[in-house]
Design an enzyme around this catalytic site. Structure first.
Site, PDB file in Angstrom:
ATOM      1  CG  ASP A 102       3.150   2.243  -8.543  1.00 50.37           C
ATOM      2  OD1 ASP A 102       2.085   2.288  -7.899  1.00 50.37           O
ATOM      3  OD2 ASP A 102       4.266   2.087  -8.010  1.00 50.37           O
ATOM      4  CG  ASP A 204       0.591   4.450  -4.328  1.00 56.02           C
ATOM      5  OD1 ASP A 204       1.679   4.030  -3.929  1.00 56.02           O
ATOM      6  OD2 ASP A 204       0.090   5.529  -3.935  1.00 56.02           O
ATOM      7  CD  GLU A 271       1.581   0.972  -0.711  1.00 54.61           C
ATOM      8  OE1 GLU A 271       2.576   1.326  -0.071  1.00 54.61           O
ATOM      9  OE2 GLU A 271       0.787   1.794  -1.216  1.00 54.61           O
ATOM     10  CG  HIS A 328       9.536   2.285  -3.246  1.00 53.99           C
ATOM     11  ND1 HIS A 328       8.537   1.321  -3.311  1.00 53.99           N
ATOM     12  CD2 HIS A 328       8.894   3.469  -3.292  1.00 53.99           C
ATOM     13  CE1 HIS A 328       7.363   1.908  -3.391  1.00 53.99           C
ATOM     14  NE2 HIS A 328       7.551   3.214  -3.378  1.00 53.99           N
ATOM     15  CG  ASP A 329       7.318   2.904   0.262  1.00 53.69           C
ATOM     16  OD1 ASP A 329       7.886   3.870  -0.281  1.00 53.69           O
ATOM     17  OD2 ASP A 329       6.207   2.462  -0.115  1.00 53.69           O
TER      18      ASP A 329
HETATM   19  C1  GLC Z   1       2.907   4.347  -1.449  1.00 54.13           C
HETATM   20  C2  GLC Z   1       4.249   4.358  -2.122  1.00 54.13           C
HETATM   21  C3  GLC Z   1       5.093   5.414  -1.487  1.00 54.13           C
HETATM   22  C4  GLC Z   1       4.406   6.746  -1.691  1.00 54.13           C
HETATM   23  C5  GLC Z   1       2.980   6.712  -1.151  1.00 54.13           C
HETATM   24  C6  GLC Z   1       2.194   7.891  -1.644  1.00 54.13           C
HETATM   25  O1  GLC Z   1       2.991   3.980  -0.114  1.00 54.13           O
HETATM   26  O2  GLC Z   1       4.832   3.088  -2.074  1.00 54.13           O
HETATM   27  O3  GLC Z   1       6.402   5.440  -2.002  1.00 54.13           O
HETATM   28  O4  GLC Z   1       5.124   7.748  -1.026  1.00 54.13           O
HETATM   29  O5  GLC Z   1       2.284   5.583  -1.593  1.00 54.13           O
HETATM   30  O6  GLC Z   1       1.846   7.729  -2.992  1.00 54.13           O
END
Ligand code: GLC
Length: 532
Positions: A102, A204, A271, A328-329
């Site tokens: 990640d 990310d 993402e 996970h979000d």
């Molecule tokens: C992304 C991750 C999330 C995190 C955010 C900040 O959205 O998936 O879990 O809190 O980035 O890094």
């Protein structure tokens, strides 16, 4: 070389997201770790997974459970340290599994030595690694930007009299991507891990990175029309994010990373919460990211008409997207789709819909079990977003993976860091493995059927949708494969399938070797037919 052999390894792959803190603990401290993941690689290979995404395992103060990194080149001892990653990679590669990390470089931790130096020495070389601004002329915040996790995106530093920018927590200061030294640092970090054997990265917040150089105020959205993306504090959703995220310059960064990744035969999946399929497709080209998640389903309640339109538009916009319902979000799909047995059936129907679209199909840990949201007792919230808006808490998707009934769920012999979530025996891997009609077995059969029919279908890239299908019926064809799904709550006559049925969400006896026939589709039943 045959045409099939020249396809990149991620083409039509099955991905699986491991949220490392909650997947498998190996040492009884209640916190998941890499030796734990290694011990479950056999499970993932047997399920039919090709590539595992590990959420951040780097050294971190864990203010955002690893998404706040203070040393990009070392594995946090709580996750097992560097040697544990080496063992994981060796074991995964031995089994033919790929592993991606990640890449969290929109921001670092405030404990990273770069930020410490930037704060302690305002005239020094690290100051410009981050975004510092004087107060507004009359005093106060430099602009109106809001943090995704709530409150202003700026924190005042009394020593220098300036503010620094953080689109997430104050402990996650944003890096300055207009500084070429930051670009070089991250190049070196990527090279480090690709050289160590990672097969790529999930990127990310891939479309954040670059901010408009003048940092203008974001316009407000019209009252009553909040930003469509959930998973953010209410004040963040009131603004139109035209200057803080999704700046076109970010493509140059992605292109640079793409060249490096390709030298390692590595895969980059972004993402990107861009819900417009055409705009999303611009991030995913031969020169930019290999793929991006399409998030049209992760925020969605059960709305079949919207879902079928969205997926069709996305699959038409790009043949390289990564299909997901969960991560996970966001709350778990069966809970969003009405809960109970119906919620589980609806989620499975959409897994089948996703599974044969060109691109990569992804599972988040526990989706193969049909898990609904974990229950978090009052006062046990661990997610920083829960403080801004309890209804958006991400903890419900992060409770421990239920491997077996009993205390600790086979996840840990100790006290899990998040509550167990109220799982029943029927939720667990151990129980579902013994039940051929379980979600686990349906998913395993689906992935096996997918692998075999896509491998032998010569025209696997062409995709056609049947427009004359009844309202609740989704039918598409890809090469010699036909997918038919009833998204309605009443039985429907099956469409002509032309070929034997090789997967049936409701009939465990149907396999590639023992195909079936279908005349009626029950509510949420999904079938796949394929040329022999
Ligand atoms: C992304 C991750 C999330 C995190 C955010 C900040 O959205 O998936 O879990 O809190 O980035 O890094």
């Amino acid at each position: 070389m045959t045409k099939a052999a020249s396809k990149p390894w991620w083409t039509d792959a099955v991905g699986y997201q491991v949220y490392v803190p909650s997947f498998q603990d190996s040492d009884g401290d209640g916190w998941g770790d890499l030796p734990g993941v290694t011990s479950r690689l056999g499970y993932l290979a047997d399920l039919g997974v090709d590539v595992v995404w590990l959420t951040p395992f780097f050294v971190s103060p864990m203010r955002d459970h690893g998404y706040d990194i203070s040393d990009y080149r070392r594995v946090d001892p709580r996750f097992g340290g560097d040697a544990a990653l080496d063992r994981l990679l060796a074991e995964a590669h031995h089994r033919g599994l790929k592993v991606i990390g990640d890449l969290v470089v929109n921001h670092s931790s405030d404990q990273h030595p770069w930020f410490q130096a930037a704060r302690d020495d305002p005239g020094g070389p690290f100051r410009d690694y981050y975004l510092w601004r004087d107060p507004a002329p009359g005093g106060g915040l430099p602009n109106n930007w809001s943090s995704v996790f709530g409150g202003p995106a700026w924190t005042f530093d009394a020593r220098s009299g300036q503010y620094y920018l953080h689109l997430f927590l104050p402990e996650q200061p944003d890096l300055n991507w207009h500084n070429p030294r930051v670009v070089d640092e991250v190049d070196a970090i990527m090279e480090h891990w690709l050289g160590r054997g990672l097969d790529g990265f999930r990127v990310d917040t891939a479309a954040f990175l670059m901010k408009h150089p003048e940092l203008p105020d974001n316009p407000a959205l019209p009252p009553g029309e909040p930003h469509p993306v959930l998973g953010a504090a209410p004040e963040w959703r009131l603004l139109d994010h035209v200057y803080d995220i999704h700046q076109p310059e970010v493509h140059q960064i992605h292109a640079r990373w793409r060249r490096r990744a390709d030298r390692h035969d590595a895969f980059l999946v972004g993402e990107i919460y861009e819900l417009d399929p055409e705009a999303l497709a611009a991030f995913v080209t031969e020169e930019r990211l290999h793929s991006s998640f399409y998030f049209g389903l992760v925020d969605s309640a059960w709305d079949p008409a919207r879902i079928r339109t969205a997926l069709r538009a996305a699959a038409t916009a790009s043949p390289r997207l990564s299909w997901v319902q969960a991560n996970h979000d966001r709350p778990r799909p069966p809970s969003r789709y009405g809960g109970g047995a119906t919620g589980v059936r609806r989620a499975m129907a959409l897994h089948v819909l996703d599974a044969f679209l060109p691109g990569v199909t992804w599972l988040y840990q526990g989706e193969e079990l049909g898990l609904a949201n974990g229950v978090i007792p009052r006062g046990r919230a661990a997610d920083p977003l829960a403080a801004a808006d309890p209804t958006q808490s991400r903890d419900v998707a992060r409770t421990p993976m239920p491997w077996a009934p009993g205390p600790g769920l086979g996840f840990t012999t100790g006290e899990p860091w998040l509550p167990e979530g109220g799982r029943t025996g029927a939720d667990t891997v151990a129980v579902q493995r013994d039940d051929p009609a379980s979600s686990f077995h349906a998913m395993r059969r689906l992935l096996a059927a997918r692998k075999r029919v896509l491998a032998r279908s010569p025209a696997a890239q062409g995709l056609t949708w049947r427009d004359d299908a009844a309202d609740d019926l989704v039918v598409y064809r890809r090469g010699g494969v036909t997918v038919a799904i009833n998204l309605g709550d009443t039985p429907i006559a099956a469409p002509p399938l032309d070929h034997p049925v090789v997967f049936d969400s409701d009939d465990p006896s149907v396999t590639l070797d023992r195909p079936g026939t279908i005349t009626t589709l029950a509510p949420y039943q999904a079938v796949v037919a394929a040329a022999p």
